[in-house]
Design an enzyme around this catalytic site. Structure first.
Site, PDB file in Angstrom:
ATOM      1  N   ASN A 124      12.257 -46.008  57.214  1.00 21.59           N
ATOM      2  CA  ASN A 124      12.612 -46.772  56.016  1.00 21.59           C
ATOM      3  C   ASN A 124      12.565 -45.881  54.776  1.00 21.59           C
ATOM      4  O   ASN A 124      11.499 -45.416  54.374  1.00 21.59           O
ATOM      5  CB  ASN A 124      11.642 -47.951  55.877  1.00 21.59           C
ATOM      6  CG  ASN A 124      11.837 -48.725  54.586  1.00 21.59           C
ATOM      7  OD1 ASN A 124      12.816 -48.539  53.872  1.00 21.59           O
ATOM      8  ND2 ASN A 124      10.882 -49.600  54.294  1.00 21.59           N
ATOM      9  N   CYS A 125      13.715 -45.656  54.156  1.00 24.07           N
ATOM     10  CA  CYS A 125      13.773 -44.802  52.960  1.00 24.07           C
ATOM     11  C   CYS A 125      12.886 -45.323  51.837  1.00 24.07           C
ATOM     12  O   CYS A 125      12.272 -44.542  51.111  1.00 24.07           O
ATOM     13  CB  CYS A 125      15.225 -44.709  52.488  1.00 24.07           C
ATOM     14  SG  CYS A 125      15.447 -43.803  50.938  1.00 24.07           S
ATOM     15  N   PHE A 126      12.795 -46.646  51.685  1.00 27.87           N
ATOM     16  CA  PHE A 126      12.065 -47.212  50.551  1.00 27.87           C
ATOM     17  C   PHE A 126      10.573 -47.397  50.827  1.00 27.87           C
ATOM     18  O   PHE A 126       9.852 -47.949  50.012  1.00 27.87           O
ATOM     19  CB  PHE A 126      12.700 -48.542  50.128  1.00 27.87           C
ATOM     20  CG  PHE A 126      13.885 -48.353  49.223  1.00 27.87           C
ATOM     21  CD1 PHE A 126      13.744 -48.395  47.845  1.00 27.87           C
ATOM     22  CD2 PHE A 126      15.141 -48.113  49.741  1.00 27.87           C
ATOM     23  CE1 PHE A 126      14.819 -48.203  47.004  1.00 27.87           C
ATOM     24  CE2 PHE A 126      16.234 -47.921  48.916  1.00 27.87           C
ATOM     25  CZ  PHE A 126      16.073 -47.967  47.536  1.00 27.87           C
ATOM     26  N   LYS A 141       9.501 -49.039  43.943  1.00 32.00           N
ATOM     27  CA  LYS A 141      10.576 -48.047  44.059  1.00 32.00           C
ATOM     28  C   LYS A 141      11.900 -48.740  43.795  1.00 32.00           C
ATOM     29  O   LYS A 141      12.390 -49.519  44.610  1.00 32.00           O
ATOM     30  CB  LYS A 141      10.565 -47.399  45.440  1.00 32.00           C
ATOM     31  CG  LYS A 141      11.668 -46.355  45.626  1.00 32.00           C
ATOM     32  CD  LYS A 141      11.533 -45.649  46.967  1.00 32.00           C
ATOM     33  CE  LYS A 141      12.701 -44.742  47.264  1.00 32.00           C
ATOM     34  NZ  LYS A 141      12.557 -44.001  48.525  1.00 32.00           N
TER      35      LYS A 141
END
Length: 230
Positions: free
Chosen positions: A120-122, A137
């Site tokens: 998960n990028c976030f 974020k």
């Protein structure tokens, strides 16, 4: 993603000027980083509001990004930068300036390299990402380079659906500021366009893609707004 990559390639070849683009997603999708080799099997069969959640591959790095309730930006540019971090900071300045005009102060994340093990990028915020003072974020960004030409694009997380987020990432999303949900997308695009003009001392000319350009990309659907630098 295919449009971003095509615009970047065309700019490399000298066929297009620098570009600033904004867009949203329909249907909802998860974009995978260019080198991302692992992601949860459940992502293959996700549905939201009766439609499949698409899986697409980005030309840039990073991890999975859920594109629902977000606004995506893309910048194609050629220039000299001291390093990649400096490039992020120079390009992101218009985003910081635009959000500041709306009453949101942003700063860069500080996560280490261990973030690469998380799909998960976030879930983490690196020096390429922009975070609110609360720790939320707001913007995750990624780049791809060819010589001195860069494509940087990123997702601004505005109105995420909490149930879908948990379904995708098996975790709860941090509570976003309630005021984010009240923002109008058209007004946001205008705010960031003006911020880019002021930050980079430039003028923007809005140009739709031509039929010939669409044919070259073989894109499934047209974009609604295309901004190019003069």
């Amino acid at each position: 993603m295919a449009i971003d990559r095509w615009l970047w390639k065309q700019h490399q070849q000298g066929n297009l000027p620098p570009i600033l683009r904004f867009y949203t997603w329909n249907p909802v999708a998860i974009s995978l980083g260019y080198h991302q080799k692992r992601w949860p099997q459940v992502w293959q069969d996700l549905q939201w509001e009766g439609k499949p959640v698409e899986l697409v591959r980005r030309p840039t790095g990073g991890r999975g990004v859920l594109h629902q309730g977000d606004l995506t930006y893309a910048v194609v540019y050629s220039g000299r930068f001291a390093n990649r971090v400096a490039a992020y900071e120079q390009i992101c300045e218009f985003l910081i300036r635009g959000w500041r005009s709306l009453g949101f102060e942003l700063h860069y994340g500080s996560a280490g390299r261990g973030y690469a093990q998380v799909p998960n990028c976030f879930a983490t915020a690196t020096g390429a990402d922009l975070v609110l003072e609360s720790g939320y974020k707001l913007i995750g960004s990624a780049q791809v380079w060819q010589g001195s030409t860069v494509l940087q694009h990123g997702s601004m997380r505005l109105k995420p659906d909490r149930q879908l987020w948990h379904q995708v990432f098996s975790e709860s999303i941090p509570e976003p500021p309630p005021s984010l949900a009240d923002l109008n997308l058209s007004s946001l695009v205008e705010t960031f366009t003006q911020a880019a003009c002021a930050t980079f001392d430039m003028e923007l000319e809005v140009q739709p893609l031509s039929e010939q350009e669409w044919e070259e990309m073989r894109a499934p659907s047209p974009i609604k707004k295309q901004c190019r630098l003069k």
